[in-house]
Motif scaffolding. Structure first.
Motif, PDB file in Angstrom:
ATOM      1  N   MET B   1     114.043  17.247  53.525  1.00  0.00           N
ATOM      2  CA  MET B   1     113.861  18.033  52.304  1.00  0.00           C
ATOM      3  C   MET B   1     113.337  19.425  52.661  1.00  0.00           C
ATOM      4  O   MET B   1     112.370  19.540  53.420  1.00  0.00           O
ATOM      5  N   SER B   2     113.984  20.430  52.117  1.00  0.00           N
ATOM      6  CA  SER B   2     113.567  21.795  52.455  1.00  0.00           C
ATOM      7  C   SER B   2     112.254  22.112  51.730  1.00  0.00           C
ATOM      8  O   SER B   2     111.989  21.561  50.655  1.00  0.00           O
ATOM      9  N   PRO B   3     111.439  22.989  52.326  1.00  0.00           N
ATOM     10  CA  PRO B   3     110.157  23.333  51.673  1.00  0.00           C
ATOM     11  C   PRO B   3     110.369  23.899  50.269  1.00  0.00           C
ATOM     12  O   PRO B   3     109.557  23.657  49.371  1.00  0.00           O
ATOM     13  N   ARG B   4     111.469  24.639  50.097  1.00  0.00           N
ATOM     14  CA  ARG B   4     111.699  25.232  48.772  1.00  0.00           C
ATOM     15  C   ARG B   4     111.960  24.137  47.719  1.00  0.00           C
ATOM     16  O   ARG B   4     111.410  24.187  46.616  1.00  0.00           O
ATOM     17  N   LEU B   5     112.767  23.169  48.104  1.00  0.00           N
ATOM     18  CA  LEU B   5     113.052  22.059  47.174  1.00  0.00           C
ATOM     19  C   LEU B   5     111.786  21.271  46.873  1.00  0.00           C
ATOM     20  O   LEU B   5     111.519  20.902  45.729  1.00  0.00           O
ATOM     21  N   ARG B   6     110.998  21.059  47.936  1.00  0.00           N
ATOM     22  CA  ARG B   6     109.749  20.305  47.752  1.00  0.00           C
ATOM     23  C   ARG B   6     108.812  21.033  46.793  1.00  0.00           C
ATOM     24  O   ARG B   6     108.206  20.427  45.909  1.00  0.00           O
ATOM     25  N   THR B   7     108.723  22.361  46.963  1.00  0.00           N
ATOM     26  CA  THR B   7     107.858  23.158  46.077  1.00  0.00           C
ATOM     27  C   THR B   7     108.360  23.067  44.637  1.00  0.00           C
ATOM     28  O   THR B   7     107.567  22.914  43.703  1.00  0.00           O
ATOM     29  N   LEU B   9     110.176  20.682  43.267  1.00  0.00           N
ATOM     30  CA  LEU B   9     109.943  19.331  42.735  1.00  0.00           C
ATOM     31  C   LEU B   9     108.484  19.141  42.356  1.00  0.00           C
ATOM     32  O   LEU B   9     108.165  18.550  41.320  1.00  0.00           O
ATOM     33  N   ARG B  10     107.608  19.662  43.202  1.00  0.00           N
ATOM     34  CA  ARG B  10     106.175  19.525  42.952  1.00  0.00           C
ATOM     35  C   ARG B  10     105.792  20.263  41.663  1.00  0.00           C
ATOM     36  O   ARG B  10     105.012  19.771  40.856  1.00  0.00           O
ATOM     37  N   LEU B  11     106.400  21.454  41.521  1.00  0.00           N
ATOM     38  CA  LEU B  11     106.144  22.258  40.314  1.00  0.00           C
ATOM     39  C   LEU B  11     106.577  21.504  39.064  1.00  0.00           C
ATOM     40  O   LEU B  11     105.838  21.407  38.081  1.00  0.00           O
ATOM     41  N   PHE B  12     107.777  20.922  39.102  1.00  0.00           N
ATOM     42  CA  PHE B  12     108.293  20.149  37.962  1.00  0.00           C
ATOM     43  C   PHE B  12     107.382  18.948  37.683  1.00  0.00           C
ATOM     44  O   PHE B  12     107.047  18.664  36.531  1.00  0.00           O
ATOM     45  N   GLY B 157     108.752  12.422  41.068  1.00  0.00           N
ATOM     46  CA  GLY B 157     107.735  11.774  41.908  1.00  0.00           C
ATOM     47  C   GLY B 157     108.380  10.908  42.973  1.00  0.00           C
ATOM     48  O   GLY B 157     107.972  10.918  44.132  1.00  0.00           O
ATOM     49  N   LEU B 158     109.424  10.179  42.578  1.00  0.00           N
ATOM     50  CA  LEU B 158     110.129   9.319  43.544  1.00  0.00           C
ATOM     51  C   LEU B 158     110.774  10.166  44.635  1.00  0.00           C
ATOM     52  O   LEU B 158     110.707   9.840  45.826  1.00  0.00           O
ATOM     53  N   TRP B 159     111.376  11.273  44.249  1.00  0.00           N
ATOM     54  CA  TRP B 159     112.048  12.146  45.206  1.00  0.00           C
ATOM     55  C   TRP B 159     111.039  12.733  46.203  1.00  0.00           C
ATOM     56  O   TRP B 159     111.284  12.808  47.398  1.00  0.00           O
ATOM     57  N   LEU B 160     109.879  13.128  45.655  1.00  0.00           N
ATOM     58  CA  LEU B 160     108.838  13.687  46.529  1.00  0.00           C
ATOM     59  C   LEU B 160     108.329  12.655  47.530  1.00  0.00           C
ATOM     60  O   LEU B 160     107.982  12.997  48.655  1.00  0.00           O
ATOM     61  N   GLN B 161     108.304  11.404  47.109  1.00  0.00           N
ATOM     62  CA  GLN B 161     107.690  10.353  47.927  1.00  0.00           C
ATOM     63  C   GLN B 161     108.745   9.558  48.690  1.00  0.00           C
ATOM     64  O   GLN B 161     108.409   8.608  49.376  1.00  0.00           O
ATOM     65  N   ILE B 339      96.589  13.017  36.121  1.00  0.00           N
ATOM     66  CA  ILE B 339      95.872  14.088  35.407  1.00  0.00           C
ATOM     67  C   ILE B 339      94.651  14.532  36.212  1.00  0.00           C
ATOM     68  O   ILE B 339      94.369  15.730  36.327  1.00  0.00           O
ATOM     69  N   VAL B 340      93.943  13.563  36.795  1.00  0.00           N
ATOM     70  CA  VAL B 340      92.773  13.914  37.625  1.00  0.00           C
ATOM     71  C   VAL B 340      93.214  14.760  38.819  1.00  0.00           C
ATOM     72  O   VAL B 340      92.582  15.776  39.150  1.00  0.00           O
ATOM     73  N   LEU B 341      94.330  14.389  39.452  1.00  0.00           N
ATOM     74  CA  LEU B 341      94.845  15.154  40.601  1.00  0.00           C
ATOM     75  C   LEU B 341      95.229  16.570  40.180  1.00  0.00           C
ATOM     76  O   LEU B 341      94.973  17.531  40.901  1.00  0.00           O
ATOM     77  N   PHE B 342      95.823  16.666  38.992  1.00  0.00           N
ATOM     78  CA  PHE B 342      96.204  17.985  38.485  1.00  0.00           C
ATOM     79  C   PHE B 342      94.959  18.862  38.316  1.00  0.00           C
ATOM     80  O   PHE B 342      94.932  20.019  38.729  1.00  0.00           O
TER      81      PHE B 342
END
Lengths: 120, 492
Positions: B1-7, B9-12, B157-161, B339-342
């Motif tokens: 996964m490219s860093p841009r895609l990861r960023t 996905l994380r943003l979404f 979340g699944l894609w990130l993990q 929510i706590v992580l956010f």
């Protein structure tokens, strides 16, 4: 209720076999199972299918849902209980107080030299 | 996964997950409670479960309850008569007031009223789950959007993990740093219950979308078609003992049981609807005096029936329903930890930008810290305010209401008032979470005492009262332990 206990036992076995199949540096094997082999991998794949078939035969559609709900519940319970059990065992072995934080429990597994690199 | 895609996905995942999570927590929590709606109704009306052993339904009771139903229909109330079942062993002469089902409970053996006042009951949580008590169609629309948010968040979340899905499947480090601990909990629960949550979310979205489509395009009735109300006003309903007896016998012959079925006016005559517990798919078919038998139908005649069966699980056994309820609570745990992580991530980001001197004094920093304060208040109201308001609702059903208010109005006002106060409290003080946790511990642990004080010790359903009291005590104990741990951490 009997089906639930049977399925809970089955899923616990599957999760323990899964943990036993992890690489050595992160292997959590509270039941002292022998190292992962072909037999264990085969059993790990066959057990869920057997459980599903058995649950459906015993309880029909209810059994299918019981099978599906038991998996996360046992997994989460095991995932939460194992670190505490291991911490107590390690502190007992080290002869120190149970409140002392063990090094292994705090280590970042992603930084282990054998851990695969996920990011380029 | 490219860093841009990861960023990306994380943003979404973060910015869809947080606003949707505020509502999703409420949906998961109320959905879990809705699994035991009849049992909650029983707890809130303890007089319905006082006899031990509980009497079975008799012909006398059924005929008397039928007379009561006729009286209600004659006065213009569109009521229906729910028959006793093992989960709710009394007659319920209910009508829908636009939000909840209410009406008297009648004894199964005599048909005489058992309680002297209504309570909000378990259907309050069902409505809260379905539409958040917002006016139609806004409640359904919001719930559907939030449900889509759940699906998007689960997929991102699944894609990130994805790469660590199997190796980290059961990884939880309770003694690691706070952020790592919460992330482990989030991933442990999220990865293991992903399929279950996805199916629950998907079926919920489909059901709400169907409702919205139905509202936008109401079914076309041919000219001359009379609504239930019109049909009732044009011809008086016949509800003789012979009709009730005949329908009950036919129901027993057709379905094997009539427990949990209900008598309701259908067209110009009374109909006996079969229990929802009979089939996986919802099949609302009625036996009427003119149609005493039902033609054979497909097991799952409609898509709607299939998704209702999948989402509501009314047909399932007790253990499956408990596990379903637990899955909803695991959903609460995932959303709560997210929510706590956010919040932690936002706090770290603010501290980082202040350290780097990027924040211009007096402009960016107060704005961001103000936003962070708002996020924290919203999170407090969601994660703590809702359980607190629920406990207050349980307390209020056992305590006398103010004389100037009806009991239902009082209970609902208390619930929503306390939930609102929780948000306001979070906005005015940083110690809100601690105070609310303390209050939750007191109310949760005190519910057992209140229960025992406001009902006789021996009841026909000890497991029901024990379960509700036990769950409330668990909530209180968890709050107390968290509070103690938090305080000892600060002292250290």
């Amino acid at each position: 209720m009997i089906s639930f206990f049977l399925l809970a036992g089955l899923w616990t076995m599957v999760w323990l076999l899964h943990l036993n199949g992890l690489p050595d540096y992160r292997r959590q094997n509270p039941c002292h199972l022998p190292p992962d082999g072909r037999m264990q991998r085969h059993v790990r794949r066959v057990l869920p299918a057997t459980g599903l078939a058995g649950a459906c035969l015993l309880d029909g559609l209810d059994g299918l849902f019981l099978w599906a709900f038991t998996a996360p519940v046992t997994g989460i319970a095991l995932g939460m209980a194992l670190p505490f059990a291991r911490a107590v065992r390690e502190t007992r072995a080290a002869g120190c107080s149970p409140t002392t934080r063990t090094g292994r429990n705090r280590q970042n597994l992603q930084k282990h030299p054998e851990a695969p690199k996920y990011l380029p | 996964m490219s860093p841009r895609l990861r960023t990306a996905l994380r943003l979404f995942h973060r910015w869809i997950g947080f606003p949707a999570g505020l509502f999703l927590f409420a949906l998961c929590f109320t959905g879990s409670l809705s699994c035991f709606s009849p049992e909650i109704q029983g707890w809130m009306q303890p007089r319905t479960a006082l006899h031990s052993p509980l009497p079975a339904m008799t012909r006398t009771g059924l005929l008397k309850a039928g007379q009561e139903l006729k009286k209600q229909l004659d006065t213009g109330t569109f009521a229906f008569l729910k028959l006793p079942s093992p989960r709710d062993p009394v007659f319920r002469l209910w009508h829908y007031d636009g939000h909840i089902f209410l009406g008297p409970a009648l004894a199964p053996d005599t048909g005489l009223p058992l309680t002297d006042h209504d309570v909000t009951g378990g259907t309050f949580f069902v409505t809260l789950h379905a539409s958040l008590h917002l006016p139609s169609p806004w409640g359904q629309l919001l719930t559907a959007i939030v449900g889509i948010g759940l699906l998007v968040t689960l997929l991102t979340g699944l894609w990130l993990q994805l790469r660590r899905f199997l190796p980290d499947l059961l990884l939880f480090r309770p003694r690691a740093a706070s952020q790592r601990r919460w992330l482990d909990l989030h991933l442990l629960c999220g990865t293991l219950s992903l399929p279950v949550l996805f199916i629950i979310g998907l079926s919920g979205v489909v059901l709400q979308s169907q409702k919205l489509i139905h509202m936008m395009n109401p079914p076309h009735h041919p000219s001359g078609h009379a609504s239930r109300h019109q049909a009732r006003t044009t011809m008086p309903l016949s509800l003789s003992p012979a009709i009730i007896d005949g329908l009950t016998e036919n129901g027993l012959r057709q379905w094997g049981t009539v427990a949990d079925g209900f008598f309701m006016q259908t067209g110009r005559e009374i109909g006996l609807y079969g229990p929802d517990t009979l089939h996986f798919c919802l099949q609302r078919q009625a036996l009427t005096p003119s149609h005493p038998t039902l033609p054979p139908r497909a097991t799952c005649p409609t898509v709607h029936g299939f998704f209702v069966g999948l989402h509501n699980l009314r047909w399932a056994g007790l253990v499956t329903r408990w596990l379903y309820c637990l899955s909803g609570l695991v959903g609460c745990l995932i959303i709560g930890s997210g929510i706590v992580l956010f919040l932690q991530s936002e706090r770290n980001g603010l501290a980082q930008s202040e350290r780097n001197g990027l924040a211009h004094a007096g402009t960016v920093s107060p704005c961001r810290s103000g936003l962070q304060h708002l996020y924290r208040a919203l999170a407090t109201a969601t994660l703590l305010g809702l359980p607190l308001a629920t406990l207050a609702l349980f307390w209020s059903t056992r305590l006398p209401a103010p004389a100037s208010l009806s009991t239902i109005l009082w209970e609902e006002a208390l619930f929503f008032g306390l939930w609102g106060v929780s948000l306001f409290h979070g906005l005015i003080t940083r110690q809100a979470a601690r105070h609310q946790l303390g209050l939750m511990a007191v109310m949760g642990l005190g519910l057992t005492g209140l229960d025992l004080l406001t009902r006789p010790f021996h009841t026909g359903r000890p497991f029901l009262f024990g379960s509700v009291d036990g769950l409330a005590a668990c909530l209180g104990l968890t709050s107390l332990l968290y509070l103690r741990r938090h305080q000892s951490g600060e002292t250290a």
